[in-house]
Design a protein around this motif. Sequence first.
Motif, mmCIF file in Angstrom:
data_model
loop_
_atom_site.group_PDB
_atom_site.id
_atom_site.type_symbol
_atom_site.label_atom_id
_atom_site.label_comp_id
_atom_site.label_asym_id
_atom_site.label_seq_id
_atom_site.Cartn_x
_atom_site.Cartn_y
_atom_site.Cartn_z
ATOM 1 N N THR A 1 -45.447 15.701 6.258
ATOM 2 C CA THR A 1 -45.457 15.815 7.726
ATOM 3 C C THR A 1 -46.667 15.163 8.378
ATOM 4 O O THR A 1 -46.560 14.591 9.436
ATOM 5 C CB THR A 1 -45.443 17.282 8.169
ATOM 6 N N GLN A 2 -47.839 15.306 7.760
ATOM 7 C CA GLN A 2 -49.035 14.803 8.421
ATOM 8 C C GLN A 2 -49.508 13.467 7.853
ATOM 9 O O GLN A 2 -50.682 13.123 7.945
ATOM 10 C CB GLN A 2 -50.147 15.853 8.381
ATOM 11 N N HIS A 3 -48.589 12.719 7.279
ATOM 12 C CA HIS A 3 -48.912 11.396 6.761
ATOM 13 C C HIS A 3 -49.612 10.549 7.822
ATOM 14 O O HIS A 3 -50.597 9.860 7.555
ATOM 15 C CB HIS A 3 -47.624 10.736 6.292
ATOM 16 N N ALA A 4 -49.119 10.641 9.057
ATOM 17 C CA ALA A 4 -49.684 9.799 10.125
ATOM 18 C C ALA A 4 -51.139 10.165 10.414
ATOM 19 O O ALA A 4 -51.925 9.330 10.835
ATOM 20 C CB ALA A 4 -48.853 9.927 11.393
ATOM 21 N N LYS A 5 -51.481 11.440 10.206
ATOM 22 C CA LYS A 5 -52.864 11.842 10.470
ATOM 23 C C LYS A 5 -53.632 11.911 9.161
ATOM 24 O O LYS A 5 -54.322 12.882 8.875
ATOM 25 C CB LYS A 5 -52.895 13.186 11.191
ATOM 26 N N MET A 6 -53.464 10.915 8.346
ATOM 27 C CA MET A 6 -54.211 10.855 7.095
ATOM 28 C C MET A 6 -54.942 9.519 7.082
ATOM 29 O O MET A 6 -54.520 8.553 6.458
ATOM 30 C CB MET A 6 -53.239 10.984 5.910
ATOM 31 N N ALA A 7 -56.038 9.482 7.824
ATOM 32 C CA ALA A 7 -56.808 8.249 7.957
ATOM 33 C C ALA A 7 -58.197 8.456 7.355
ATOM 34 O O ALA A 7 -58.563 9.564 6.980
ATOM 35 C CB ALA A 7 -56.919 7.862 9.423
ATOM 36 N N PHE A 8 -58.928 7.385 7.238
ATOM 37 C CA PHE A 8 -60.309 7.493 6.760
ATOM 38 C C PHE A 8 -61.056 6.271 7.236
ATOM 39 O O PHE A 8 -60.474 5.370 7.844
ATOM 40 C CB PHE A 8 -60.337 7.606 5.225
ATOM 41 N N THR A 9 -62.358 6.255 6.988
ATOM 42 C CA THR A 9 -63.114 5.056 7.347
ATOM 43 C C THR A 9 -63.912 4.586 6.150
ATOM 44 O O THR A 9 -64.304 5.374 5.291
ATOM 45 C CB THR A 9 -64.113 5.323 8.492
ATOM 46 N N VAL A 10 -64.097 3.289 6.100
ATOM 47 C CA VAL A 10 -65.037 2.713 5.137
ATOM 48 C C VAL A 10 -66.117 2.035 5.970
ATOM 49 O O VAL A 10 -65.820 1.175 6.793
ATOM 50 C CB VAL A 10 -64.358 1.688 4.217
ATOM 51 N N LYS B 1 -52.953 19.834 13.663
ATOM 52 C CA LYS B 1 -52.399 19.018 12.582
ATOM 53 C C LYS B 1 -51.396 19.909 11.864
ATOM 54 O O LYS B 1 -51.667 20.419 10.774
ATOM 55 C CB LYS B 1 -53.554 18.585 11.668
ATOM 56 N N PRO B 2 -50.244 20.138 12.499
ATOM 57 C CA PRO B 2 -49.310 21.142 11.981
ATOM 58 C C PRO B 2 -48.872 20.809 10.568
ATOM 59 O O PRO B 2 -48.514 19.672 10.286
ATOM 60 C CB PRO B 2 -48.121 21.060 12.947
ATOM 61 N N GLY B 3 -48.932 21.811 9.697
ATOM 62 C CA GLY B 3 -48.499 21.582 8.334
ATOM 63 C C GLY B 3 -49.627 21.191 7.394
ATOM 64 O O GLY B 3 -49.405 21.046 6.201
ATOM 65 N N VAL C 1 -61.423 7.808 -5.286
ATOM 66 C CA VAL C 1 -60.767 8.325 -4.080
ATOM 67 C C VAL C 1 -59.451 8.962 -4.492
ATOM 68 O O VAL C 1 -58.617 8.314 -5.129
ATOM 69 C CB VAL C 1 -60.500 7.202 -3.060
ATOM 70 N N THR C 2 -59.287 10.241 -4.150
ATOM 71 C CA THR C 2 -58.064 10.939 -4.501
ATOM 72 C C THR C 2 -57.290 11.267 -3.235
ATOM 73 O O THR C 2 -57.828 11.889 -2.316
ATOM 74 C CB THR C 2 -58.390 12.254 -5.249
ATOM 75 N N GLY C 3 -56.046 10.839 -3.173
ATOM 76 C CA GLY C 3 -55.207 11.184 -2.028
ATOM 77 C C GLY C 3 -54.712 12.604 -2.178
ATOM 78 O O GLY C 3 -54.237 12.988 -3.245
ATOM 79 N N GLU C 4 -54.882 13.415 -1.144
ATOM 80 C CA GLU C 4 -54.378 14.781 -1.157
ATOM 81 C C GLU C 4 -53.603 14.948 0.129
ATOM 82 O O GLU C 4 -53.902 14.309 1.124
ATOM 83 C CB GLU C 4 -55.545 15.793 -1.162
ATOM 84 N N GLN C 5 -52.603 15.825 0.111
ATOM 85 C CA GLN C 5 -51.902 16.064 1.374
ATOM 86 C C GLN C 5 -52.861 16.816 2.300
ATOM 87 O O GLN C 5 -53.185 17.941 2.029
ATOM 88 C CB GLN C 5 -50.650 16.885 1.135
ATOM 89 N N TYR C 6 -53.397 16.384 3.332
ATOM 90 C CA TYR C 6 -53.340 15.095 3.976
ATOM 91 C C TYR C 6 -54.749 14.632 4.275
ATOM 92 O O TYR C 6 -55.164 14.591 5.414
ATOM 93 C CB TYR C 6 -52.531 15.207 5.284
#
Lengths: 126, 287, 323
Positions: C197-206, C296-298, C111-116
């Motif tokens: 900026t969009q840290h809050a909208k960086m979700a996922f599901t398992v 998802k601005p930004g 799993v690679t974290g990318e903005q965002y």
Amino acid sequence: MSRPFLRPRCCVAPFALCLLAAGCGSASETHTAGGDAERGRELLWQFGCGTCHRIEGVVGAVGEVGPPLDGLARRVYIAGVLTNTPENLARWIRMPQDIAPKTAMPDLGVTEEQARDMAAFLYLRR
Amino acid sequence: MSRRGAIRLLVVLTLAGTLAGAAVVYFGVYNVAATEQHTAPVYWLLNAALKRSVAQRAENIDVPPLDGRIENGLVLYREHCLNCHGAPGVPPNAFALGMTPLPANLAHTARTWDVRDIYWVVRYGIKMTGMPAWEFRVPDEQIWDIAAFVAALAHLTPREYEALAARVGTREGPLKPAETQAREDAVTPTPHPAEGDAGRGKKALQQYACVSCHEIPGVVGAIHPVGPPLAGMARRGFIGGVLPNTRANMVRWLRDPKAVDPDTAMPNLGVTERDAHDLAAFLETLR
Amino acid sequence: MKRALPLLSFGLAACSGVQHALDPASEESAFIGGLSWLLYGGATAIFLLVMAIAAYAVFGPESRKRLAHRKLIVGGGILFPVVTLTALMTYAFAGAPNLLLRGEPALHVEVTGEQYWWRVRYLDENGWAQFETANEIVVPANRTVAFHLRSADVIHSFWVPNLHGKLDMIPGHSKTMQVRPTRTGVYRGQCAEYCGTQHAKMAFTVEVVNEKDFERWHAARKATARIPDSPLLQRGRDVFLSAGCGSCHTVRGVNESRALGPDLTHVGSRRTLGAGAIPNSLGALAGWIADSQALKPGNRMPAFRNLQPGDLQAVAAYLASLE
Ligand SMILES: [Cu+2]
């Protein structure tokens, strides 16, 4: 599709609270235009209407692709081609492509009942 | 303060007020140009006064049966009213666009006014607006025909209006489609910077009747939601739901919406190329 | 009463299970949850005891003087904390290996974290990617899964409270988190380190499923994209390529891209778009493509505001068909 995981329900609750506190949520008023406004709000969210339209009271409905839907009830025309009645609004929601073949609004496979519920909610946005 | 002191103060204040008023008139402070909309408070006051005045006087009018009047009403409407008020998808005549206040979009009036009020206004006219009184020109029965037709405008799409007009015809004969054609560049186009002048565009909103059909933030009198609100227009993805929102497309839409969508209720208002650029420049400021 | 309802649901939401550290769905989180309860329970008991003694000391009868006894002060003030805390520490240390790597995992997921958003790759036993997807991870129950965590840009943090604690994703490092899920269900994860900026909208599901469902899912995901079978969908594929989507997004079987954005080979079956930002649907796809910057601005995808309505409809329909 059920999506409780998408967004904790607590995000919805404050909106519901505002709605009720504003007095818009009384039983008689949620049933306008032959539909259930509360269900309509849920449907507007599920179908992604808010990704193209600004709709106050629907979570995340901040889209800028089409016109905002706040104040829709006062408008004379829907999409510039239909007069604004609950029936016409529901018809437009169900089959925009049939009414205006060139429109960017897609046919989302909304059923008649769902369209009526959405219309009911939109008519609360004066 | 003694009673005499109070009276003296009152007299002085009254005199000062009168003088100030006289000075405003004498020095021509208030602009009467039809290109300038009233200031917001004056607009609000006049509008409220008009509504209250009409509502008070029309309240007790007995409404006769209105069925079956629409067709005759349409003929009379086209004869007497179309020039100034336009119709669904049909623009008013060029001179009417220059009036202040603008003749209202009656589809909106039909949604918000009682038929009694409409009848009253048609019969007695409205002072200082350019809305004529028809009492001495049109028999009462026919005024009711017109009122019934105006009330029906709330549920008449441009296409239905066209069909009805074609069916009914006018006194002179059937409707000529020429009526809906654009009045092309009556004003000779002048050279202009391609970026457009937003300040001039804001004035043009009044002169092309945009204000009678759209809610536009920061524009006095633009409070009639016939079409979609223009707040945030700069960010909107599509124009009229069909054209991607670019400058070129906006100019195209403003000059000839009917060519983009023949069914649309936004009429061709004879907007010149230059004015379209200025209008578009103004709309681009609405973020 | 009616007005009180939303408040009530607000309160209850805190206990709903999709993103909750005290509602364990794996062996690891069961241990963490147990430890938490022990701490909460113990702390509550000690707090009540101390308060009771304090009340006795202030308001009690004459006999309270006995509290000033030296033995009591040394016993309660020094011995008790030392013993309790040492016991706790021993318990925690003894259990800690449960949270580390143990044994050979049955499944490796990178799993690679990318903005965002989250790039997800399923790896074979040699560490090669079998296929790529995004923002939605599916794993089998009762098998040990290794998540290899990386970052493509800044520091992110991988956190699925129902399954495990947080683990930061640091650029240039690869860290491994091992999880043995025990309960099927869908669990929500969230980036837990501010990343922009969009840290809050960086979700996922398992999603934890049983073995058979996992095999089915895995095989389906490995497959290349569905072939468009109607003029509309074919037009959509053509728009996808001609509008430039294909430079950032890959649809396996259609194009190769620089993979700056999520793989879209099976985007139609995702629950959400934009890493949990909006529920997925045909309408949402169209809205996202036309103007993701409003939603998802930004985020790193430009708004495609020049697409003709017909093209927009076609490409949205095409992506929706990629189940
Ligand atoms: Cu983050």
